[in-house]
Design an enzyme around this catalytic site. Structure first.
Site, mmCIF file in Angstrom:
data_model
loop_
_atom_site.group_PDB
_atom_site.id
_atom_site.type_symbol
_atom_site.label_atom_id
_atom_site.label_comp_id
_atom_site.label_asym_id
_atom_site.label_seq_id
_atom_site.Cartn_x
_atom_site.Cartn_y
_atom_site.Cartn_z
ATOM 1 N N ARG A 103 -74.671 52.207 28.090
ATOM 2 C CA ARG A 103 -74.927 52.186 28.653
ATOM 3 C C ARG A 103 -75.301 50.816 28.694
ATOM 4 N NH1 ARG A 103 -80.729 55.160 30.528
ATOM 5 N NH2 ARG A 103 -81.863 54.230 28.839
ATOM 6 N N ARG A 121 -79.215 66.919 31.509
ATOM 7 C CA ARG A 121 -80.271 65.533 31.290
ATOM 8 C C ARG A 121 -79.288 65.133 33.108
ATOM 9 N NH1 ARG A 121 -81.271 62.951 26.366
ATOM 10 N NH2 ARG A 121 -79.883 64.446 24.557
ATOM 11 N N MET A 158 -86.340 60.629 35.036
ATOM 12 C CA MET A 158 -86.355 61.998 36.017
ATOM 13 C C MET A 158 -86.631 62.596 34.193
ATOM 14 S SD MET A 158 -83.502 61.550 38.840
ATOM 15 C CE MET A 158 -82.463 60.045 38.433
ATOM 16 N N CYS A 160 -85.666 25.598 54.591
ATOM 17 C CA CYS A 160 -87.180 25.074 54.506
ATOM 18 C C CYS A 160 -88.210 25.892 54.383
ATOM 19 C CB CYS A 160 -87.253 23.609 54.249
ATOM 20 S SG CYS A 160 -87.810 23.296 56.033
ATOM 21 N N GLY A 165 -86.043 57.057 31.968
ATOM 22 C CA GLY A 165 -87.520 58.488 31.549
ATOM 23 C C GLY A 165 -88.409 58.515 32.532
ATOM 24 N N TYR A 202 -78.120 22.480 51.980
ATOM 25 C CA TYR A 202 -78.913 22.484 51.406
ATOM 26 C C TYR A 202 -79.438 23.500 51.570
ATOM 27 C CZ TYR A 202 -82.431 19.614 53.848
ATOM 28 O OH TYR A 202 -83.228 19.313 54.577
ATOM 29 N N LYS A 215 -74.476 57.998 33.525
ATOM 30 C CA LYS A 215 -74.316 58.688 31.827
ATOM 31 C C LYS A 215 -73.502 59.285 31.846
ATOM 32 C CE LYS A 215 -78.461 60.627 30.187
ATOM 33 N NZ LYS A 215 -78.560 60.317 28.052
ATOM 34 N N HIS A 233 -90.956 53.793 25.165
ATOM 35 C CA HIS A 233 -91.411 53.332 26.694
ATOM 36 C C HIS A 233 -91.472 52.265 27.676
ATOM 37 C CE1 HIS A 233 -92.789 54.470 30.636
ATOM 38 N NE2 HIS A 233 -91.565 54.914 31.596
ATOM 39 N N SER A 271 -83.367 20.538 59.749
ATOM 40 C CA SER A 271 -84.143 22.113 58.352
ATOM 41 C C SER A 271 -84.277 22.786 59.005
ATOM 42 C CB SER A 271 -85.130 20.402 57.966
ATOM 43 O OG SER A 271 -85.511 22.517 55.955
HETATM 44 C C1 PEP Z 1 -90.665 26.898 58.777
HETATM 45 O O1 PEP Z 1 -91.571 27.560 59.865
HETATM 46 O O2 PEP Z 1 -90.489 27.363 58.268
HETATM 47 C C2 PEP Z 1 -91.353 25.789 57.501
HETATM 48 C C3 PEP Z 1 -91.022 25.324 56.520
HETATM 49 O O3 PEP Z 1 -92.436 25.368 58.279
HETATM 50 P P1 PEP Z 1 -94.142 25.722 58.448
HETATM 51 O O4 PEP Z 1 -94.108 27.423 57.083
HETATM 52 O O5 PEP Z 1 -95.120 25.217 57.304
HETATM 53 O O6 PEP Z 1 -94.581 26.338 59.158
#
Ligand code: PEP
Ligand code: MG
Length: 877
Positions: free
Chosen positions: A337, A93, A104, A832, A102, A852, A23, A455, A765
């Site tokens: 803002r 303020r 504070m 993953c 809102g 990836y 502000k 609000h 992975s």
């Molecule tokens: C992991 O361990 O990150 C994974 C993807 O396998 P899970 O979660 O099935 O053990």
């Protein structure tokens, strides 16, 4: 030289948010570009920290600088603090670096006392106005500084109105207000044991301290927790000379956004009230008018405001949220803002600003919050279900989305019900910052009063939560836990449904569906795809999840867990026979032969849904006892079905139980004991791929992934098992299909010998769930119980299962990548674990050089945007 604790507005600028708060920096910037901003100064966030360091006391140095700046302000305004004839009044303020709407406290009309009130009455020639301001001031000061319950003041006001038969506050006369002031002062004396402070300088210092204290009130603390705002940065305090929107019908006050914060449409969006003070709009006490109507009431002021809003948006190159006051037909700017907006509005505004030439594509991508895209993927009502629904009432469409749940009338009741696993809606007359936790926990919010900038509306939009506000057709009785609409009464626990995009309120619960995504979404995704280097895959185990993910832009499956396929109720008997076959290879193979066609069907469905995109299938991972019954009656039934004695069955089940199943007989260890399982799965994967390739023409290249490798020989052994069958199937089917065999990197040891593993593995992975579990030695299933304590005590900054621990687990990832690519420079490496959908972790994976990330289908768009941001941020370095 002493430190500078206080800055006049003209001494600051937009880049000083850290020191002056958002502000303060906004007021400074507007002052410097010549906009009409009432004069004032900002006491810095550093002064707030100093206040806490000095045991909640303002140092003499800070007090000295406040007084010096006050003297300058008096000169500028040609008014004097506490002067009877020409008194200066100020607002006080809060304003932290990050906006906390809102959360504070604010105090208006400071400087009033029994004498200056007369001066104001004389100079404005409006005694009613002077005493109305005075009574508001005592109430705010009593509430904020002296912590006296607001209700006590409200009771006096309500009984004065009742006694005189008034409906509106505006009907109170000067004499009524004088009586109210006397009664208010009595409340202060009773509650604090002291007279109301009449010395304006004393009032000012008390107010500044109260604002500093409000940094640590409960609602501000929970807001910071919810929004990841650090607790140690403090708030600034802005002291500004008052302008009045409540001096008559040529006055007013309002709030406006330069674009519609719900949709992003480029059109001034806001509300104002004639003859009112700022808080009246936000508090939802009177329902305000649309900003467009100002055009008819005060055309010149509207034009000036319209032009100023455009100027500010151009200046900041972003949508602004602006507060203004009109005093005697003169416009004053009180705040600007960056406007909080829904995800849909953020996308539209970003795309249109690029089209308008205001910002670049890169700037557009960088300013979006990837996690907010989640809001766009929120459900809407199913059309058929909606047709059958009974419309109860319509309010304002304050924050889009659809929500259904049981109604509760307090934030606490909502939180309690949610803790018990219920779907809830919070219903209130109007919300206040105290309700914040309930608003967060509920599926949606319904209020009977307040406008689009009330609000409830502002906070719900920020949270991406469905909200219908100002639904005046319903009469809410919070104490009796009910609301009445027409001749129907709804009580706590009844189901209703809300459409925050239309403002409609329906009886009962209505089925919801996933929404279509807009053109702006598509544009942002397209730009993200042009800019990112990381590919984005999905974790999907069913054809349905796979097609949802493809619609969201998934470029393949990074993890298809096969265990859910074993849990299917039609398959469990065969799975159990396979497990219970014990040492009989023959029986196990018979049971596996029953499972094979089912597995194959699953893979066919998934390959078709992925239309030739890469699919990584992981061999069975969980320990076998998870598939066996636990309840006595279920064990009895299974024993009878298989012709095994109950006791023998119990012995087998106990034999399979483990003390630490997560570190036990799972993953590749299962396949080493029972290679037949891996063989069956490989056959299903290969046969399905060949079939889909031949029949549907998709060029499927299955990626067979072996979990939980920690020893190189585990992989070399299983690699042979898998390849033998894969080659056999190819021969049987006379196919030349390609396939890959790779491994998960989820055991710390594997990352340390990744160079050896890469000799066999064709891809890696990272399973960062297990990798985190085993690096910390935290059980994934139990850590939730103590991680909160770790966070509260500052031992961990956040949950390492949600966002990757860069310095520890991350180092193992980097080592795995480095060693793996030492052996195979082009090794394809993904992730993953859950971290694959977390924007902060995605930045890390980008920098670590992964190929990836793979995440749940609904996270795919988030990952695409986050990956683009990671690439842009790297390029900036
Ligand atoms: C992991 O361990 O990150 C994974 C993807 O396998 P899970 O979660 O099935 O053990
Ligand atoms: Mg794992």
């Amino acid at each position: 030289m002493s430190k500078k604790w206080v800055y006049l507005f003209k001494e600051g600028n937009a880049n000083m948010k850290e020191l002056l708060g958002g502000k303060g920096a906004g007021l400074a910037e507007m002052t410097n570009i010549g906009l009409p901003v009432p004069g004032g100064f900002t006491v810095t966030t550093e002064a707030c920290t100093e206040y806490y360091n000095q045991d909640q006391k303002l140092s003499d140095e800070i007090i000295g600088q406040i007084n010096d700046n006050l003297a300058i302000l008096e000169k500028e305004c040609e008014k004097v603090f506490g002067n009877v004839d020409n008194p200066l009044l100020v607002s006080v303020r809060s304003g932290a670096k990050f906006s906390m709407p809102g959360m504070m406290d604010t105090i208006l009309n400071l400087g009033l006392n029994d004498e200056t009130v007369a001066g104001i009455a004389k100079s404005t020639n409006n005694e009613r106005f002077a005493f109305d301001s005075y009574r508001r001031f005592i109430q705010m000061f009593g509430d904020v500084v002296q912590e006296i319950s607001k209700d006590k003041f409200d009771d006096v006001l309500d009984s004065a109105k009742e006694k005189n038969g008034y409906k509106d506050d505006t009907e109170l006369t000067a004499d009524d207000l004088k009586e109210i002031v006397v009664a208010y002062k009595k409340i202060v004396k009773e509650e604090t044991g002291k007279d109301f402070p009449l010395d304006p300088k004393e009032q000012l210092l008390m107010a500044i301290e109260a604002v500093f204290r409000s940094w640590n009130n409960n609602r501000a603390i929970s807001y910071r927790n919810m929004n990841d705002i650090p607790h140690d940065i403090g708030t600034a305090v802005n002291v500004q000379s008052m302008v009045y929107g409540n001096m008559g019908d040529d006055c007013g006050t309002g709030v406006a956004f330069t674009r519609n914060p719900a949709t992003g449409q480029k059109k001034l969006f806001g509300e104002f009230l004639i003859n009112a003070q700022g808080e009246d709009v936000v508090a939802g006490i009177r329902t305000p008018k649309d900003i467009d109507e100002l055009k008819d009431i005060m055309p010149d002021v509207y034009k000036q405001f319209h032009d100023t809003a455009a100027l500010l948006e151009n200046h900041y190159k972003d949508m602004q949220d602006i507060e203004f006051t009109i005093e005697k037909s003169k416009l004053f700017m009180l705040q600007t803002r960056t406007g909080k907006r829904t995800a849909a509005a953020a996308l539209r505004a970003a795309v249109e600003m690029v089209e308008e030439g205001l910002i670049t594509k890169e700037e557009a991508i960088l300013r979006l919050d990837p996690l907010s895209l989640d809001q766009l993927l929120h459900p809407t009502f199913e059309a058929e279900a909606l047709k059958a629904a009974e419309l109860l009432a319509t309010g304002l469409p304050a924050s889009p989305g659809a929500a259904t749940g049981k109604i509760y009338f307090t934030a606490e009741a909502v939180c309690e019900a949610v803790a018990n696993g219920e779907e809830t809606l919070l219903v209130r007359k109007e919300t206040s910052p105290e309700d914040i936790e309930g608003m967060y926990a509920a599926n949606g919010i319904l209020t009977a009063r307040g406008g689009m900038t009330s609000h409830a509306a502002v906070v719900a939009r920020g949270m991406g939560k469905c909200c219908v506000a100002g639904c005046e057709m319903i009469k809410v009785d919070e104490a009796a836990k009910k609301f009445v609409v027409g001749n129907q009464t709804f009580t706590e626990g009844d189901f209703i449904s809300l459409n925050g995009s239309t403002g409609n309120v329906y009886k009962g619960s209505i089925k919801t569906v996933t929404p279509e995504l807009s053109g702006h979404f598509g544009q942002i995704m397209k730009w993200s795809d042009e800019m990112r280097k990381l590919k984005v895959r999905t974790n999907a185990d069913t054809p349905n999840d796979a097609s949802v993910a493809v619609q969201f832009g998934a470029e393949g499956i990074g993890l298809c867990r096969t265990e859910h396929m074993f849990f299917d109720e039609h398959r469990l008997p065969s799975v159990r026979r396979m497990i219970l076959a014990e040492s009989s290879k023959e029986l196990r193979e018979k049971a596996l032969a029953e499972i094979l066609p089912m597995q194959k069907e699953d893979f066919i469905g998934i390959y078709k849904a992925m239309e030739g995109r890469p699919v990584t299938v992981r061999l069975l991972d969980p320990p076998l006892h998870e598939f066996l019954p636990k309840e006595t009656k279920d064990i009895e039934a299974l024993a009878a079905d298989m012709g095994i004695a109950f006791e023998d069955m119990v012995t087998v089940i106990h034999g399979l139980e483990e003390f630490n199943p997560m570190l036990g007989h799972r993953g590749c260890r299962l396949a080493i004991t029972y290679p037949e399982i891996a063989e069956m799965q490989t056959r299903a994967i290969m046969e399905a791929a060949i079939e889909v390739k031949e029949q549907d023409g998709f060029d499927v290249i299955p990626e067979i992934m072996i979990p939980l490798i920690g020893i190189n020989e585990e992989l070399t052994y299983l690699d042979k098992v898998v390849r033998n069958i894969a080659e056999l199937v190819k021969k049987e089917k006379n196919s030349d299909i390609k396939y890959l065999v790779g491994t998960m990197m989820e055991i710390p040891r594997a990352t340390l010998i990744a160079d050896q593993i890469a000799e066999t593995a064709e891809f890696f992975s990272f399973g960062t769930n297990d990798l985190t579990q085993m690096t910390y030695g935290f059980s994934r299933d139990d850590a939730g119980k103590f991680i909160t304590d770790y966070k509260d005590k500052g031992i961990l900054p956040n949950d390492p299962f949600q966002s990757i621990d860069v310095e520890g687990v991350g180092k193992l990832v980097e080592m795995g990548v480095m060693l793996g690519r030492k052996t195979k420079p082009d090794l394809k490496i993904g992730v993953c674990g859950e971290h694959g959908g977390d924007p902060k972790s995605i930045t890390f994976f980008h920098n670590a050089g992964l190929s990836y990330v793979s995440c749940s289908p609904f996270r795919v768009p988030i990952a695409r945007l986050a990956a683009a941001q990671a690439a842009l941020n790297e390029a900036k370095k």
